[in-house]
Design a protein around this motif. Structure first.
Motif, short mmCIF file in Angstrom:
data_model
loop_
_atom_site.label_atom_id
_atom_site.label_comp_id
_atom_site.label_asym_id
_atom_site.label_seq_id
_atom_site.Cartn_x
_atom_site.Cartn_y
_atom_site.Cartn_z
N UNK A 152 0.85 -1.19 0.00
CA UNK A 152 0.00 0.00 0.00
C UNK A 152 0.89 1.24 0.00
N UNK A 153 0.35 2.36 -0.45
CA UNK A 153 1.08 3.63 -0.34
C UNK A 153 0.76 4.19 1.05
N UNK A 154 1.77 4.22 1.91
CA UNK A 154 1.54 4.61 3.31
C UNK A 154 2.16 5.97 3.60
N UNK A 155 1.51 6.74 4.46
CA UNK A 155 2.04 8.05 4.83
C UNK A 155 1.87 8.24 6.33
N UNK A 156 2.97 8.48 7.07
CA UNK A 156 2.81 8.74 8.50
C UNK A 156 2.07 10.05 8.71
N UNK A 157 1.27 10.10 9.78
CA UNK A 157 0.42 11.28 9.99
C UNK A 157 0.59 11.79 11.42
N UNK A 158 0.82 13.10 11.56
CA UNK A 158 1.04 13.68 12.89
C UNK A 158 -0.30 13.83 13.63
N UNK A 159 -1.36 14.16 12.91
CA UNK A 159 -2.65 14.42 13.54
C UNK A 159 -3.72 13.51 12.93
N UNK A 160 -3.70 12.24 13.33
CA UNK A 160 -4.59 11.25 12.71
C UNK A 160 -6.05 11.55 13.06
N UNK A 161 -6.27 12.20 14.21
CA UNK A 161 -7.66 12.52 14.59
C UNK A 161 -8.27 13.49 13.58
N UNK A 162 -7.46 14.46 13.14
CA UNK A 162 -7.96 15.41 12.14
C UNK A 162 -8.25 14.67 10.83
N UNK A 163 -7.33 13.78 10.43
CA UNK A 163 -7.55 13.01 9.19
C UNK A 163 -8.82 12.17 9.32
N UNK A 164 -9.05 11.61 10.52
CA UNK A 164 -10.27 10.79 10.73
C UNK A 164 -11.52 11.67 10.61
N UNK A 165 -11.47 12.87 11.19
CA UNK A 165 -12.62 13.78 11.12
C UNK A 165 -12.91 14.15 9.67
N UNK A 166 -11.82 14.40 8.89
CA UNK A 166 -12.03 14.79 7.49
C UNK A 166 -12.73 13.67 6.72
N UNK A 167 -12.31 12.43 6.98
CA UNK A 167 -12.93 11.30 6.28
C UNK A 167 -14.36 11.07 6.82
N UNK A 168 -14.49 11.17 8.15
CA UNK A 168 -15.80 10.97 8.77
C UNK A 168 -16.84 11.93 8.19
N UNK A 169 -16.40 13.21 8.01
CA UNK A 169 -17.33 14.22 7.50
C UNK A 169 -17.90 13.79 6.15
N UNK A 170 -17.07 13.25 5.28
CA UNK A 170 -17.52 12.81 3.96
C UNK A 170 -18.41 11.57 4.09
N UNK A 171 -17.98 10.61 4.90
CA UNK A 171 -18.77 9.40 5.11
C UNK A 171 -20.14 9.72 5.74
N UNK A 172 -20.17 10.75 6.61
CA UNK A 172 -21.42 11.07 7.32
C UNK A 172 -22.45 11.69 6.38
N UNK A 173 -22.01 12.09 5.18
CA UNK A 173 -22.95 12.61 4.19
C UNK A 173 -23.29 11.50 3.18
N UNK A 174 -22.23 10.94 2.57
CA UNK A 174 -22.48 9.98 1.47
C UNK A 174 -23.14 8.69 1.97
N UNK A 175 -22.62 8.14 3.06
CA UNK A 175 -23.09 6.81 3.45
C UNK A 175 -24.57 6.78 3.85
N UNK A 176 -25.02 7.64 4.80
CA UNK A 176 -26.43 7.53 5.18
C UNK A 176 -27.39 7.95 4.06
#
Ligand code: KPL
Length: 292
Positions: A152-176
């Motif tokens: 996989x193409x992997x990238x270390x992340x300093x603020x994974x919580x922010x990355x999770x929020x960014x993905x969550x925001x998209x999932x919270x619209x598209x998925x439901x």
């Protein structure tokens, strides 16, 4: 690597396949390996403590999966969560405070074409970071190096919580919305009613994030939703797949997580509340259903 499976039935299926197969040029390419269940591992006294554990089941199944292996972990074990949704990391840290816990946020796409046979649908990047943060990124970088073998193409992340929020925001619209209206991701941009909900939902999500101290711009969430719906227009979202198969969805760890944050911060979240209520009503069996 030892895949840990949920039960004997899954193990039988895995043994029949003989490992995990990746589709390459339309043909399954088998990576042979031996799997086990957590129960078997607990009984096999000779098995060494687990030093590295990747949990990639759905968010709503994780607490139970972790409970099955927590006593088998080495004292300084590394655990990596790869899944949609948020709130699981906090649950695991309550069970095992001080756990070296990493989370991954991926834009890679894949689906199963048969049991344990994976078709990669899109090549993206998987950010990995120590939860909740790893400012110097030393541990996250080290884990990415250890996981290089994954391809996989992997990238270390300093603020994974922010990355999770960014993905969550998209999932919270598209998925439901795709699950509720029974449409593909692209359908969300063409059907008037769900499309009209995108902008207000993004604003509500950004408001909840802001109350939690996470800066998300509503217009950027909206742009990301449009971009991902276009890129994956023929895709059936993971939540719609679960609904169609009559399975439990990740709703509690996507919009449900947002609702818990909103309640804690005393912020109104009427759209998330309505979406959850409408999806639950759709999923719960009609009164009398299943009875003679
Ligand atoms: O992550 C996804 C999912 O289906 O869970 C999206 C981004 C919506 C792609 O389908």
């Amino acid at each position: 690597m030892t895949p840990l499976l949920r039960n004997g039935e899954q193990l039988e299926q895995f043994t029949r396949v003989g490992g995990v197969a990746l589709m390459v040029n339309g043909r399954p390419k088998l990576q042979p390996c031996t799997a086990a269940t957590a129960v078997q591992l607990a009984q096999a006294r000779s098995f060494p403590p687990i030093a590295q554990l990747i949990i990639c089941c759905k968010a709503q199944q994780t607490a139970a999966a972790f409970a099955g292996v927590v006593d088998l972990l080495a004292p300084d074990a590394t655990v990596l969560l790869l899944q949609n949704g948020m709130g699981v990391a906090e649950e695991l840290l309550l069970v095992r405070p001080g756990l070296k816990l990493f989370c991954g946020v991926s834009t890679d796409g894949a689906h199963l074409v048969a049991p344990f046979t994976v078709q990669r649908a899109g090549v993206g990047t998987t950010q990995i970071g120590l939860f909740p943060e790893d400012p110097a990124m030393a541990l996250s970088r080290e884990l990415c190096q250890r996981l290089e073998v994954s391809g996989l193409t992997l990238a270390p992340c300093a603020d994974i919580r922010l990355a999770q929020w960014q993905k969550l925001a998209v999932n919270a619209v598209i998925n439901p919305l795709t699950a509720l209206y029974d449409i593909s991701n692209g359908g969300l941009l063409t059907l008037t009613e769900p499309k009209s909900l995108i902008a207000p939902l993004c604003a509500e999500i950004a408001g909840i994030a802001s109350a939690e101290g996470i800066a998300l711009d509503p217009k950027s969430i909206e742009d990301n939703v449009h971009r991902i719906c276009q890129l994956t227009s023929a895709n059936v979202s993971s939540m719609l797949q679960d609904v169609r198969r009559g399975r439990d969805t990740e709703l509690d760890y996507i919009n449900g997580f947002l609702l818990r944050c909103a309640a804690r911060q005393e912020v109104d979240a009427p759209l998330n509340q309505q979406l959850i209520a409408r999806l639950r009503a759709r999923q719960s069996p009609a009164p009398g259903a299943g009875r003679d």
